[in-house]
Design an enzyme around this catalytic site. Structure first.
Site, PDB file in Angstrom:
ATOM      1  N   SER A 219       7.057  -3.449  -2.234  1.00  0.00           N
ATOM      2  CA  SER A 219       7.521  -1.725  -1.191  1.00  0.00           C
ATOM      3  C   SER A 219       7.800  -1.389  -3.187  1.00  0.00           C
ATOM      4  O   SER A 219       7.412  -1.396  -4.192  1.00  0.00           O
ATOM      5  CB  SER A 219       8.505  -2.193  -0.753  1.00  0.00           C
ATOM      6  OG  SER A 219       9.313  -0.748  -0.333  1.00  0.00           O
ATOM      7  N   ASP A 459       1.383   2.077   6.674  1.00  0.00           N
ATOM      8  CA  ASP A 459       2.517   2.090   6.090  1.00  0.00           C
ATOM      9  C   ASP A 459       3.353   2.788   6.205  1.00  0.00           C
ATOM     10  O   ASP A 459       3.241   4.474   6.151  1.00  0.00           O
ATOM     11  CB  ASP A 459       2.480   1.537   4.636  1.00  0.00           C
ATOM     12  CG  ASP A 459       3.653   1.392   3.568  1.00  0.00           C
ATOM     13  OD1 ASP A 459       5.003   1.525   4.526  1.00  0.00           O
ATOM     14  OD2 ASP A 459       3.885   1.045   2.477  1.00  0.00           O
ATOM     15  N   HIS A 495       4.876  -1.903   6.323  1.00  0.00           N
ATOM     16  CA  HIS A 495       4.937  -1.861   5.528  1.00  0.00           C
ATOM     17  C   HIS A 495       5.518  -3.369   5.265  1.00  0.00           C
ATOM     18  O   HIS A 495       6.471  -3.378   5.361  1.00  0.00           O
ATOM     19  CB  HIS A 495       6.464  -1.125   4.784  1.00  0.00           C
ATOM     20  CG  HIS A 495       6.999  -0.813   3.248  1.00  0.00           C
ATOM     21  ND1 HIS A 495       6.598  -0.610   2.786  1.00  0.00           N
ATOM     22  CD2 HIS A 495       8.256  -1.020   3.027  1.00  0.00           C
ATOM     23  CE1 HIS A 495       7.237  -0.539   1.072  1.00  0.00           C
ATOM     24  NE2 HIS A 495       7.821  -0.770   2.081  1.00  0.00           N
TER      25      HIS A 495
END
Ligand SMILES: [Ca+2]
Length: 572
Positions: A219, A459, A495
């Site tokens: 991330s 994601d 994610h």
């Protein structure tokens, strides 16, 4: 702790941590050898290793570096879990103290874990995350397959707070964005400044400089990994960048846009699409795309074929007049909102502001939903207003009415100009400090290091299509790019984890084998995380798949019938 060299330590789960020869023992042997009239030239130039309690600001003598605490931590838990760890010296402190233009005290805080025994000679930078302001992952768990962490594997592990401290109880504190240097520290400079200084501590503590150096993050930590590859490749031998948000300001604009689309369906964003609605869309994607990869396994391994085959307008029915969505259709408002979200926002001139998104069945995953309907609307107003806009808009705090009105009133086409803007105070735009420079030409990395990128196909925060576009550009400029940079797509994954996917994999071992043994990863074994809430009931608990080095895709072996085992599949 390190001085008691003959002991072994035991974790709470009874896992014995085997000792290897400690630096203290080496020093004792060296002293004995010198008394005996021998010489040991390979060690004679090294400073004496330190005890944990000796790690102080004065003893280190590193300009600009302050040690706050240095304490022995006893082993805890099993080294076969992500949160268990061996005995280690835990050092905290900061570098580069200064006062911001907002009058606040800033510094780049660090958290350093030094294995008491069994140090493998390596250095590991554990990536940051979110808004930073805290130590996101101090043990280094990303890409470790869920069964260990970098500290347990013997690395000296450092992480940073990104150059600012969050207000107590406010994990989504973007107020540091009012200071231009704090923005730059967040974007890349905390990583760049801390890495060489942390290595100096490691060198002084153990009496020798660290050898192999690695980075791993997901991330925002993936964005830092791309910064490491583009700006600081001379400091690292291997880098993992997971679900990398290298275009994070553009993604923030997109998240505000997404929130508006959801609100056009229902003022309560969580009700705009029920889990049943998303499961229905996923079922329609699978109906068109699942078998295109040769295996009707509930996973879309050939995204390019799916893009050509799936037509959202035609393949997802719209509810008839007077009918409400019941798992067999979407309302007209839902269809237009989801279509707009998956296409991505455009400027008034019709140019993409960020990226489109692939039709992967993982959009029915819990994390996709959590980010799209809750976290993105909560976080993006803060990040866009405070950190990514020039000039910043002060006073937009998470969970405040101001934050809600910010995303409701945001004009994506006009607003996106702010992420490219500079002024007399903020002389670097947010794209300037967040997007690594010249990411399509990684010359230093090519000479000395390896980059392993993974990205979930579903994601809901950063589009995998954006990452694919970057990798295609890298390959277009260098036909040999796969010698130093490889991309692994994770079908169905949201994610960084979860989604209907094989979301548990040890990419780090693959990276180490690449760096240290020259074994370039063609595929990485992946299985379903036992804690994954999105595992379809039809899948076995231990379903596994290879993750393939892009552009190779997962293909069912000729004659294979076991759809639960990675052994049935090849990368081609
Ligand atoms: Ca399939």
């Amino acid at each position: 702790m390190r001085g008691s060299a003959s002991e072994s330590t035991s974790g709470k789960e009874g896992k014995s941590v085997l000792r290897t020869e400690s630096p203290t023992v080496s020093a004792a042997l060296l002293a004995a050898a010198m008394l005996a009239g021998c010489t040991a030239p390979e060690l004679s130039q090294s400073p004496a290793p330190m005890e944990c309690g000796q790690v102080t600001t004065r003893a280190l003598g590193i300009p600009g570096l302050t040690v706050a605490t240095a304490a022995v931590r006893a082993a805890s838990g099993s080294s076969a879990t992500s949160q268990g760890y061996p005995a280690h010296c835990h050092v905290t402190g900061s570098v580069h103290p200064r006062t911001g233009i907002d009058g606040r005290a800033y510094a780049i805080g660090f958290d350093l874990r030094l294995p008491a025994v069994g140090w493998n000679g390596g250095f590991f930078y554990s990536g940051d995350g979110g808004f930073d302001g805290v130590f996101n992952d101090p043990l280094g768990t990303v890409a470790m397959g869920g069964r260990s962490n970098a500290l347990s594997r013997g690395y000296a592990v450092v992480s940073s707070d990104g150059g600012h401290v969050s207000a107590p109880g406010q994990p989504f504190d973007g107020s540091f964005g009012m200071d231009p240097q704090a923005r730059i520290d967040y974007g890349y400079n905390a990583l760049g400044s801390l890495t060489p200084l942390a290595k100096k501590i490691v060198a002084q503590y153990y009496g020798r400089a660290p050898g192999r150096s690695y980075f791993a993050g997901c991330s925002k930590g993936g964005q830092s990994g791309m910064q490491a590859a583009a700006r600081f490749a001379d400091e690292f031998d291997g880098i993992i960048a997971g679900n990398p948000g290298f275009n994070l300001p553009k993604a923030a604009v997109t998240q505000l846009f997404d929130s508006q689309q959801l609100a056009s369906v229902d003022p309560d964003l969580a009700k705009a699409f029920t889990p049943g609605d998303m499961a229905f869309v996923a079922s329609r994607i699978l109906a068109k795309c699942d078998a295109l990869d040769g295996a009707a396994d509930g996973m879309v391994h050939d995204q390019a074929a799916c893009r050509a085959a799936f037509n959202f307008d035609a393949d997802v029915p719209q509810c008839g007049a007077g009918a409400t969505p019941d798992g067999s259709c979407l309302s007209a408002g839902q269809k237009s909102a989801l279509k707009a979200m998956m296409a991505g926002p455009k400027t008034a001139a019709g140019e993409a502001i960020y990226s489109d998104w692939p039709w992967d069945p993982g959009i029915a995953g819990s994390e996709w939903r959590a980010w799209k309907t809750y976290l993105n609307p909560t976080l993006a107003p803060v990040s866009m207003a405070a950190i990514f806009s020039t000039p910043p808009t002060p006073g937009v705090q998470a969970f405040s009415p101001v934050a809600s009105s910010y995303w409701r009133d945001f004009d994506a086409s006009r607003g996106q100009v702010l992420i490219h803007a500079t002024d007399a105070t903020f002389t670097v735009s947010s794209m300037g400090f967040m997007l690594p420079p010249d990411l399509e030409h990684l010359g230093t990395l090519k000479q000395r290091a390896k980059l392993l990128v993974f990205h979930g196909a579903a994601d809901g925060v950063f589009s995998v299509n954006d990452t694919i576009r970057w990798y295609e550009a890298l390959r277009a400029g260098d036909a040999g790019a796969s010698d130093y940079a490889r991309l692994f797509l994770v079908p169905g994954m949201n994610h960084c984890w979860h989604g209907p996917s094989t979301d548990r994999f040890d990419a780090f071992t693959a990276l180490v084998d690449w760096v240290e043994k020259g074994v370039a990863p063609q595929q990485i074994f992946a299985s379903v995380d036992p804690d994954n809430p999105d595992k379809p009931a039809a899948w076995s608990a231990d379903r596994s798949r290879p993750l393939c080095a892009y552009p190779a895709k997962v293909v069912l072996r000729t004659g294979a019938t076991d759809l639960e085992s990675a052994a049935s599949f090849i990368c081609r």
